[in-house]
Design an enzyme around this catalytic site. Structure first.
Site, PDB file in Angstrom:
ATOM      1  CB  THR A 178      -0.893   0.065   1.262  1.00  0.00           C
ATOM      2  OG1 THR A 178      -0.050  -0.056   2.417  1.00  0.00           O
ATOM      3  CG2 THR A 178      -1.940  -1.021   1.290  1.00  0.00           C
ATOM      4  CE1 TYR A 185      -3.409  -3.242  -1.197  1.00  0.00           C
ATOM      5  CE2 TYR A 185      -5.760  -2.959  -0.793  1.00  0.00           C
ATOM      6  CZ  TYR A 185      -4.596  -3.707  -0.663  1.00  0.00           C
ATOM      7  OH  TYR A 185      -4.624  -4.931  -0.013  1.00  0.00           O
TER       8      TYR A 185
HETATM    9  P1  NDP Z   1       2.704  -7.892   4.505  1.00  0.00           P
HETATM   10  O1  NDP Z   1       3.069  -6.455   4.318  1.00  0.00           O
HETATM   11  O2  NDP Z   1       2.663  -8.469   5.870  1.00  0.00           O
HETATM   12  O3  NDP Z   1       3.666  -8.797   3.599  1.00  0.00           O
HETATM   13  C1  NDP Z   1       3.810  -8.487   2.243  1.00  0.00           C
HETATM   14  C2  NDP Z   1       4.717  -9.512   1.610  1.00  0.00           C
HETATM   15  O4  NDP Z   1       4.841  -9.169   0.220  1.00  0.00           O
HETATM   16  C3  NDP Z   1       6.119  -9.513   2.189  1.00  0.00           C
HETATM   17  O5  NDP Z   1       6.614 -10.836   2.194  1.00  0.00           O
HETATM   18  C4  NDP Z   1       6.906  -8.665   1.196  1.00  0.00           C
HETATM   19  O6  NDP Z   1       8.284  -9.012   1.110  1.00  0.00           O
HETATM   20  C5  NDP Z   1       6.206  -9.040  -0.098  1.00  0.00           C
HETATM   21  N1  NDP Z   1       6.393  -8.055  -1.154  1.00  0.00           N
HETATM   22  C6  NDP Z   1       6.068  -6.732  -1.147  1.00  0.00           C
HETATM   23  N2  NDP Z   1       6.448  -6.165  -2.312  1.00  0.00           N
HETATM   24  C7  NDP Z   1       7.011  -7.159  -3.056  1.00  0.00           C
HETATM   25  C8  NDP Z   1       7.625  -7.194  -4.335  1.00  0.00           C
HETATM   26  N3  NDP Z   1       7.722  -6.127  -5.108  1.00  0.00           N
HETATM   27  N4  NDP Z   1       8.129  -8.391  -4.761  1.00  0.00           N
HETATM   28  C9  NDP Z   1       8.058  -9.501  -3.991  1.00  0.00           C
HETATM   29  N5  NDP Z   1       7.493  -9.528  -2.775  1.00  0.00           N
HETATM   30  C10 NDP Z   1       6.982  -8.355  -2.316  1.00  0.00           C
HETATM   31  O7  NDP Z   1       1.281  -8.059   3.767  1.00  0.00           O
HETATM   32  P2  NDP Z   1      -0.019  -8.881   4.195  1.00  0.00           P
HETATM   33  O8  NDP Z   1       0.349 -10.242   4.613  1.00  0.00           O
HETATM   34  O9  NDP Z   1      -0.844  -8.037   5.065  1.00  0.00           O
HETATM   35  O10 NDP Z   1      -0.778  -8.950   2.776  1.00  0.00           O
HETATM   36  C11 NDP Z   1      -0.576 -10.001   1.843  1.00  0.00           C
HETATM   37  C12 NDP Z   1      -1.521  -9.780   0.672  1.00  0.00           C
HETATM   38  O11 NDP Z   1      -2.864  -9.760   1.145  1.00  0.00           O
HETATM   39  C13 NDP Z   1      -1.296  -8.459  -0.044  1.00  0.00           C
HETATM   40  O12 NDP Z   1      -1.499  -8.633  -1.427  1.00  0.00           O
HETATM   41  C14 NDP Z   1      -2.373  -7.558   0.544  1.00  0.00           C
HETATM   42  O13 NDP Z   1      -2.718  -6.528  -0.343  1.00  0.00           O
HETATM   43  C15 NDP Z   1      -3.494  -8.561   0.730  1.00  0.00           C
HETATM   44  N6  NDP Z   1      -4.483  -8.177   1.732  1.00  0.00           N
HETATM   45  C16 NDP Z   1      -4.138  -7.994   3.055  1.00  0.00           C
HETATM   46  C17 NDP Z   1      -5.093  -7.669   4.005  1.00  0.00           C
HETATM   47  C18 NDP Z   1      -4.778  -7.513   5.463  1.00  0.00           C
HETATM   48  O14 NDP Z   1      -5.684  -7.198   6.241  1.00  0.00           O
HETATM   49  N7  NDP Z   1      -3.548  -7.745   5.902  1.00  0.00           N
HETATM   50  C19 NDP Z   1      -6.491  -7.459   3.603  1.00  0.00           C
HETATM   51  C20 NDP Z   1      -6.749  -7.686   2.198  1.00  0.00           C
HETATM   52  C21 NDP Z   1      -5.773  -8.030   1.322  1.00  0.00           C
HETATM   53  P3  NDP Z   1       9.333  -8.512   2.255  1.00  0.00           P
HETATM   54  O15 NDP Z   1       9.065  -9.422   3.440  1.00  0.00           O
HETATM   55  O16 NDP Z   1      10.667  -8.740   1.655  1.00  0.00           O
HETATM   56  O17 NDP Z   1       9.003  -7.085   2.534  1.00  0.00           O
END
Ligand code: NDP
Length: 241
Positions: free
Chosen positions: A86, A147
């Site tokens: 985000t 987003y």
């Molecule tokens: P986190 O921020 O906890 O984790 C995000 C993960 O994505 C991390 O492992 C990060 O890697 C990785 N990441 C980010 N950018 C990249 C990139 N460019 N290339 C490869 N990996 C990347 O996120 P959440 O677990 O909260 O969310 C996971 C998914 O669920 C997302 O798509 C989010 O939009 C979606 N979502 C989440 C909700 C929530 O309430 N949490 C609600 C609805 C949807 P690194 O560890 O290296 O930073």
């Protein structure tokens, strides 16, 4: 034969729960991540799941990363597009960089990962592509034009690609979680969480990452072979489509 699953953003938050869920269900799992080496190494040490670092926003890096995973583990038959970011701002203050970063990761990242794997899935006549979108891609959210647009794009991507994959034995589905108790959400001010967020959720609580992982494990399974192009909402009743 053991199936290989690749989870983007698979070492933290919801992605970590998905990686563990798939491993427990019998898959060989590879977890991709972007840059948080410390979290990735801790995850690898705790779970035994190998981790691979590249950005899903970079097509060539995805192609090279997938090649490495397949050389190490074998052909990937389950892809979970979970990586997401985000960069919130009200639209009148949103910069082009905030727009681009989010769309490059959350939407183009899904293309960049799925496209290099598609030919192999077609050749082997089996594949599962599961993308993690969001409730905010369904209903829109103030301060999240970038987003919401990227996550709505993931739903359109899924609906179109499902039609192309059906005859090749590939299912393509998308999950839309509501508020999930990841580190980010747990770190919110408790008063805001209890007085503003949770009251919007009819079941009266946040979702758990494992509840999204179980949706993924089901959609990846042979039992879900008739489900394709579907949007699975898992939001405690917060938004009913
Ligand atoms: P986190 O921020 O906890 O984790 C995000 C993960 O994505 C991390 O492992 C990060 O890697 C990785 N990441 C980010 N950018 C990249 C990139 N460019 N290339 C490869 N990996 C990347 O996120 P959440 O677990 O909260 O969310 C996971 C998914 O669920 C997302 O798509 C989010 O939009 C979606 N979502 C989440 C909700 C929530 O309430 N949490 C609600 C609805 C949807 P690194 O560890 O290296 O930073």
């Amino acid at each position: 034969m053991t199936k290989i699953a690749l989870v983007t953003g698979g070492s933290r938050g919801i992605g970590a729960a998905i990686s563990i869920g798939l491993k427990t269900a019998g898959y060989k799992v590879a977890a991709n991540y972007a840059g948080n080496d410390e979290a990735a190494q801790k995850f690898k040490a705790e779970t035994g799941i190998p981790v691979y670092k590249w950005s899903v926003a970079d097509y060539d890096a995805c192609a090279a990363g997938i090649k490495q995973v397949e050389a190490d583990l074998g052909p990937v038959s389950v892809l979970v597009n979970n990586a997401g970011i985000t960069r919130d701002a009200m639209f009148h203050k949103m910069t082009r960089e905030q727009w681009k970063e989010v769309v490059d990761t959350n939407l183009s990242g899904v293309f960049n990962m799925t496209h290099p794997l598609w030919g192999g899935m077609r050749d082997r006549k089996f594949g599962r592509v599961i993308t993690i979108s969001s409730i905010n891609g369904q209903k829109g959210q103030t301060g999240q034009v970038n987003y919401s647009a990227s996550k709505a794009g993931d739903i359109g991507f899924t609906k179109a690609l499902a039609q192309e994959g059906a005859r090749a034995g590939i299912t393509v589905n998308v999950i839309c979680p509501g508020y999930i108790a990841t580190e980010m959400v747990r770190a919110m001010d408790e008063k805001v969480l209890n007085e503003r967020v949770i009251p919007q959720i009819p079941v009266g609580r946040l979702g758990e990452p494992e509840e999204i992982a179980r949706c993924v494990v089901f959609l990846a399974s042979d039992d879900a072979g008739f489900i394709t192009g579907s949007t699975l909402t898992a939001n405690g009743g917060q938004y009913i489509t």
